[in-house]
Design a protein around this motif. Structure first.
Motif, PDB file in Angstrom:
ATOM      1  N   LEU A  20     -41.862  34.557 -13.547  1.00  0.00           N
ATOM      2  CA  LEU A  20     -42.996  34.788 -14.451  1.00  0.00           C
ATOM      3  C   LEU A  20     -43.859  33.537 -14.459  1.00  0.00           C
ATOM      4  N   ASP A  21     -45.157  33.758 -14.483  1.00  0.00           N
ATOM      5  CA  ASP A  21     -46.060  32.614 -14.431  1.00  0.00           C
ATOM      6  C   ASP A  21     -47.188  32.795 -15.449  1.00  0.00           C
ATOM      7  N   THR A  48     -36.254  40.973 -20.894  1.00  0.00           N
ATOM      8  CA  THR A  48     -35.043  40.278 -21.321  1.00  0.00           C
ATOM      9  C   THR A  48     -35.395  39.090 -22.212  1.00  0.00           C
ATOM     10  N   ILE A  49     -36.441  38.366 -21.835  1.00  0.00           N
ATOM     11  CA  ILE A  49     -36.852  37.204 -22.626  1.00  0.00           C
ATOM     12  C   ILE A  49     -37.444  37.649 -23.967  1.00  0.00           C
ATOM     13  N   MET A  50     -38.274  38.705 -23.926  1.00  0.00           N
ATOM     14  CA  MET A  50     -38.894  39.147 -25.180  1.00  0.00           C
ATOM     15  C   MET A  50     -37.862  39.687 -26.159  1.00  0.00           C
ATOM     16  N   ALA A  51     -36.767  40.258 -25.636  1.00  0.00           N
ATOM     17  CA  ALA A  51     -35.708  40.771 -26.502  1.00  0.00           C
ATOM     18  C   ALA A  51     -34.769  39.649 -26.963  1.00  0.00           C
ATOM     19  N   ALA A  55     -33.687  32.860 -22.248  1.00  0.00           N
ATOM     20  CA  ALA A  55     -34.711  31.907 -22.694  1.00  0.00           C
ATOM     21  C   ALA A  55     -35.747  31.708 -21.587  1.00  0.00           C
ATOM     22  N   PRO A  56     -37.020  31.563 -21.954  1.00  0.00           N
ATOM     23  CA  PRO A  56     -38.024  31.280 -20.932  1.00  0.00           C
ATOM     24  C   PRO A  56     -37.931  29.823 -20.484  1.00  0.00           C
ATOM     25  N   THR A  57     -38.471  29.528 -19.319  1.00  0.00           N
ATOM     26  CA  THR A  57     -38.591  28.139 -18.878  1.00  0.00           C
ATOM     27  C   THR A  57     -39.731  27.459 -19.636  1.00  0.00           C
TER      28      THR A  57
END
Ligand SMILES: Nc1ncnc2c1ncn2[C@@H]1O[C@H](COP(=O)(O)OP(=O)(O)O)[C@@H](O)[C@H]1O
Ligand SMILES: [Mg+2]
Length: 261
Positions: A20-21, A48-51, A55-57
């Motif tokens: 994701l960018d 997955t990150i939004m739920a 964790a995002p980078t």
């Protein structure tokens, strides 16, 4: 709920994969947002990150002004694999939602039965998943995702493995349940038709690294009848989405092709 500037990098043998960018996406209360994009563009990573399951980078996810830092108890999730437990009846699979939260199941049995009835599964409440078809299993998984009345629902290609007719039926059932409950939904798919049928807004992602390439607002009232698919306005929306996806699916300068499924 809002995602702002989400990036996600995965380590890989010779460096990193940028999945994701810089993804920005907001979902209003009660809004149904579909995410459409070629395989590998980062849809599952974003969901997955939004739920709160990863964790995002970089960037962050917030609900109101609260940052999301872990799995969301108030969410329902559903994936392409139904993840039903074979040794529990359908009803007890639905009630798992409460046991996982350390809550008693008895007060919720009635609600579980009602939901199973709504999706035409009441006859199978005391049966085991192995006795059911794929579509029936996903109906049970849908009940399990909704039984605790989550204000947020995250779905990752939940009907991707089903035949076209079963999928249409489940789209109609989900559309009705989500609209009546006022659930905010993030629905990931690579099906143009189901994305548009269900959503207030369809977001199109570009091939890796995933970015939001554009969106189409589907202004038809929800829940929608099955034959909305023949409505000229609906057809115009799906045509537009098809062109956007074709544009995004074009081979990039590196020679990489976005769509592989
Ligand atoms: N856990 C992981 N480790 C390494 N690479 C991953 C991981 N998860 C996803 N990827 C890579 O990130 C990219 C996006 O994957 P994904 O979000 O699953 O795409 P989609 O759901 O749109 O098909 C893909 O290139 C995939 O191989
Ligand atoms: Mg995926």
């Amino acid at each position: 709920m809002r995602a702002a500037g989400l990036t996600k990098e995965f380590p890989s043998g010779d460096g990193t994969i940028v999945a994701l960018d810089g993804v920005d996406l907001a979902i209003a209360p009660g809004e149904f947002v579909s995410v459409l994009g070629p395989s590998g563009c980062g849809k599952s990573t974003m969901l997955t990150i939004m739920a709160g399951l990863d964790a995002p980078t970089g960037g962050e996810v917030t609900i109101g002004d609260r940052p999301v830092t872990g799995p969301l108890l108030e969410a329902g999730v559903m994936f392409q694999r139904d993840l039903l437990l074979d040794w529990r009846t359908c009803e007890d699979n639905v009630l798992l939602q409460f046991q996982m939260r350390g809550l008693p199941t008895a007060p919720h049995r009635e609600r579980a039965r009602e939901l199973l009835e709504m999706v035409g599964m009441s006859r199978f409440a005391r049966r085991f998943p192995r006795e059911l078809s794929g579509g029936m299993r996903q109906r049970v998984a849908l009940c399990r995702a909704l039984v605790h009345r989550p204000p947020l629902l995250f779905m990752d290609e939940p009907f991707g493995a089903l035949d076209a007719l079963t999928r249409e039926n489940l789209n109609a059932e989900l559309g009705g349940l989500a609209a009546r409950a006022g659930t905010s939904v993030l629905f990931v798919t690579h099906g143009i038709d189901e994305a548009a049928f269900l959503a207030d807004r369809v977001v199109v992602m570009s091939p890796r690294p995933g970015r939001i390439a554009g969106e189409v607002r589907i202004g038809l009232p929800r829940p929608r009848p099955v034959d909305v698919r023949e409505d000229p306005e609906f057809v115009a929306h799906t045509g537009r989405l098809r062109r956007m996806l074709a544009q995004e699916g074009r081979p990039a300068a590196t020679g990489e092709v976005g769509a592989d499924a």
